[in-house]
Design a protein around this motif. Structure first.
Motif, short mmCIF file in Angstrom:
data_model
loop_
_atom_site.label_atom_id
_atom_site.label_comp_id
_atom_site.label_asym_id
_atom_site.label_seq_id
_atom_site.Cartn_x
_atom_site.Cartn_y
_atom_site.Cartn_z
N THR A 1 -110.38 -4.61 125.61
CA THR A 1 -109.66 -4.76 126.88
C THR A 1 -108.88 -6.07 126.88
O THR A 1 -109.35 -7.09 126.37
N THR A 2 -107.70 -6.03 127.47
CA THR A 2 -106.89 -7.23 127.69
C THR A 2 -106.83 -7.51 129.18
O THR A 2 -106.54 -6.61 129.97
N LYS B 1 -105.08 -8.47 118.23
CA LYS B 1 -105.80 -7.20 118.22
C LYS B 1 -105.19 -6.24 119.24
O LYS B 1 -104.82 -6.63 120.35
N ILE B 2 -105.05 -4.97 118.86
CA ILE B 2 -104.57 -3.95 119.79
C ILE B 2 -105.76 -3.43 120.59
O ILE B 2 -106.71 -2.89 120.03
N ASN B 3 -105.71 -3.63 121.90
CA ASN B 3 -106.79 -3.20 122.78
C ASN B 3 -106.42 -1.91 123.49
O ASN B 3 -105.25 -1.63 123.75
N GLN B 4 -107.43 -1.13 123.83
CA GLN B 4 -107.20 0.17 124.45
C GLN B 4 -106.97 0.09 125.95
O GLN B 4 -106.27 0.93 126.51
N ASN B 5 -107.55 -0.91 126.60
CA ASN B 5 -107.57 -0.94 128.06
C ASN B 5 -106.94 -2.23 128.59
O ASN B 5 -106.78 -3.21 127.85
N LEU B 6 -106.60 -2.21 129.88
CA LEU B 6 -105.82 -3.31 130.43
C LEU B 6 -106.22 -3.58 131.88
O LEU B 6 -106.33 -2.65 132.69
N ILE B 7 -106.46 -4.85 132.19
CA ILE B 7 -106.65 -5.30 133.57
C ILE B 7 -105.52 -6.27 133.87
O ILE B 7 -105.34 -7.26 133.15
N ILE B 8 -104.74 -5.99 134.90
CA ILE B 8 -103.59 -6.81 135.26
C ILE B 8 -103.86 -7.48 136.60
O ILE B 8 -104.29 -6.83 137.55
N TYR B 9 -103.59 -8.78 136.66
CA TYR B 9 -103.77 -9.53 137.90
C TYR B 9 -102.52 -10.36 138.15
O TYR B 9 -102.07 -11.09 137.26
N ILE B 10 -101.95 -10.25 139.35
CA ILE B 10 -100.71 -10.96 139.67
C ILE B 10 -100.96 -11.97 140.79
O ILE B 10 -101.27 -11.59 141.92
N VAL B 11 -100.82 -13.25 140.45
CA VAL B 11 -100.89 -14.31 141.45
C VAL B 11 -99.61 -14.23 142.29
O VAL B 11 -98.51 -14.29 141.76
N GLY B 12 -99.77 -14.07 143.59
CA GLY B 12 -98.61 -13.89 144.46
C GLY B 12 -98.52 -12.48 145.01
O GLY B 12 -97.82 -12.25 145.99
N PRO C 1 -113.05 -9.46 127.77
CA PRO C 1 -111.69 -9.16 127.31
C PRO C 1 -111.02 -10.30 126.55
O PRO C 1 -111.44 -11.46 126.60
N VAL C 2 -109.94 -9.96 125.87
CA VAL C 2 -108.94 -10.94 125.47
C VAL C 2 -108.18 -11.32 126.74
O VAL C 2 -107.84 -10.45 127.54
N ILE C 3 -107.93 -12.60 126.94
CA ILE C 3 -107.25 -13.06 128.16
C ILE C 3 -105.86 -13.56 127.78
O ILE C 3 -105.72 -14.44 126.93
#
Length: 542
Positions: free
Chosen positions: A211-212, A482-493, A170-172
């Motif tokens: 993916t981002t 770049k516009i990505n289609q998908n997303l992975i979200i991670y929240i510290v805390g 992914p793009v991070i």
């Protein structure tokens, strides 16, 4: 096809449990015990020829020389050291070792040197280094406040295992305000990806995927974890607490898990009053079916009735369990005056009416019929909403003899959330109209306020649209234009169940417009309720 981390991890674990046929001992550690408990019930595990489940850290375990050890372990230094000790003085006939994240050559060499009895039959990697809460929600299941070093290390390992299992490059992007942890995690993951591509180990796709990976810090929105939520899963977690897929009831602990509960899977994101209605409907259907089964005219009808009994009984047991869980939650809601507090919370976060909110807070703090911790929570939420009135709030708490360490939470939340990347609340020139949503249901519940929308929802939408104004707030590694289609979200805390509900609504909106919905996976160091969040704000014990 959408992400399904639960299914992916179940397949990994099933591979480990069935790799060897015969009498087996399942050897876990504290991390993998949590992971496994979210994938299979202990009964499911024992049905795969598992004779006993043990923890590798327990040095008092009795040897079982006739059994084969299936070791599912997180490859920390402590666990590797324990494994080395055990291989030198083995407790089992042979060992099949499965690590939950990638290991380096030095670990292989260390294990080879320790295997003096030549009993290690296989060493493999399973990319399942986090707990799958639902098909699209994961957690590291932190038990408390961990050090920054451990948080970064565990986050990198878990996210790398997810990227590998989902075949993502992914793009991070990461949050810059509030904490350096997201940037540190993002940098280390970027380095790990580049290292994988350099040595061409095949773990990460060579070409970037659409993916981002967005890494946030909980300080971006401190309001959402403090609000009473009314979807089923979120409500149960707030009032009863969900820990390792178990809920504590007055009668004891009951399982509250995705893998073996179709009703829970179907209803977990529905409003709780819809859940009560659905339970009643199904119980009526059950009783109707039961009466019909009594009218048996032929042997075929009798056989069909007999065949249906186990499923009917199983469904009734499930409905009875959920009725008990809801009853316990509603009893606590009544004790807490949950509807009154929820009304206050929603008005507080959606409107900008300082004077009326301050007066209502004073009434709540002075109302000794409301539990101590709930009054404290509302005070903390108010101080976060209106930090200029923090000293007034602390004075209110002192007058009511609140503990000094509890009143310190007023300062803690302001410091923790003082520099969010985006505006959390509306300002005076852009007030939202506060709308009361009427929800009718059982238990005398008539009014539930659900106007607040988690900030994460708008962040996720704008990241998917790749809005220009977010590029400064959330820089990154890779082509962030770049516009990505998908997303992975991670929240510290930590993440909340209500934020996951909001994310699912984004996908539904795409579908309603006839568009292909994005794949979205969401997770964090823990799944928060208000109690966990307040504890996180307290000073770390040395």
């Amino acid at each position: 096809m959408d992400y399904d981390i639960l299914k992916t991890q179940q397949e990994y674990l099933n591979h480990a449990l069935t790799y060897y046929t015969g009498l087996k001992a399942l050897v876990l550690d504290s991390i993998t015990t949590s992971i496994v408990s979210h994938l299979y019930s202990m009964m499911d595990v024992t049905q795969k020829e598992i004779y006993i489940i043990t923890n590798i850290a327990d040095k008092t375990r009795e040897p079982l020389y006739y059994a084969t050890a299936i070791c599912v372990l997180h490859p920390s230094k402590f666990i590797i050291d324990r494994l080395v000790e055990e291989l030198k003085v083995p407790k089992y006939k042979q060992y099949y070792i499965f690590f939950t994240s990638p290991i380096n050559e030095s670990i292989i060499e260390t294990l080879a040197e320790a295997d003096v009895h030549e009993i290690v039959q296989s060493v493999q990697e399973l990319y399942m280094d986090c707990c799958s809460i639902t098909s699209n929600l994961f957690s590291l299941c932190f038990k408390g406040s961990e050090s920054d070093e451990i948080t970064v290390e565990r986050s990198v390992e878990a996210l790398m295992s997810i990227l590998i299992s989902q075949k993502e490059n992914p793009v991070i992007r990461y949050q810059t305000n509030g904490s350096t942890l997201p940037q540190n995690i993002a940098y280390k993951i970027s380095q790990r990806i580049q290292s994988s591509l350099t040595v061409q180990d095949g773990l990460i796709p060579i070409q970037p995927t659409s993916t981002t990976l967005l890494i946030l810090h909980r300080s971006f929105d401190c309001a959402t974890p403090l609000l009473i939520q009314w979807t089923y899963q979120a409500m149960i977690h707030e009032f009863l607490g969900i820990n390792s897929n178990l809920v504590e009831l007055p009668t004891g602990k009951v399982e509250f898990a995705f893998p073996n509960d179709p009703f829970y899977r179907q209803m977990h994101q529905r409003m709780f009053v819809e859940v009560t209605d659905e339970i009643q409907t199904r119980l009526n259907q059950f009783n109707s079916s039961k009466e019909e089964k009594l009218k048996l005219d032929t042997m075929d009808e009798m056989q069909k009735a007999i065949d249906a009994i186990p499923e009917l009984v199983k469904e009734k047991e499930s409905l009875t369990k959920h009725t008990s869980i809801l009853s316990a939650a509603l009893a606590i809601n009544k004790q807490k005056k949950g509807l009154q507090l929820s009304e206050f919370e929603q008005a507080l976060v959606v409107n900008n009416a300082l004077s009326s909110s301050l007066a209502e807070l004073s009434n709540i703090i002075n109302d000794n019929t409301i539990p101590y911790n709930d009054r404290l929570k509302e005070a903390v939420l108010f101080a976060y909403r209106f930090p200029q009135k923090a000293e007034d709030v602390r004075s209110m708490l002192q007058l009511q003899k609140f503990k000094l360490e509890d009143s310190q939470l007023i300062k803690s939340i302001i410091a923790y959330g003082q520099n969010p990347p985006l505006k959390v609340f509306p300002d005076e020139t852009g007030l939202k109209k506060f709308v009361k949503k009427i929800v009718k249901g059982s238990g005398g519940v008539e009014n539930v306020y659900t106007q607040h929308r988690p900030l994460l929802e708008s962040i996720a939408r704008n990241i998917l649209y790749n809005k220009e104004d977010l590029k400064k707030c959330f820089p990154g590694f890779g082509d962030i234009h770049k516009i990505n289609q998908n997303l992975i979200i991670y929240i510290v805390g930590g993440i909340t169940f209500e934020e996951n509900v909001a994310i699912q609504e984004i996908k539904k909106n795409y579908s309603d417009q006839g568009l292909v919905p994005p794949k979205i996976l969401i997770g964090g160091t823990d799944v928060l309720n208000s109690t966990k969040f307040l504890n996180m704000l307290r000073p770390k014990q040395k």
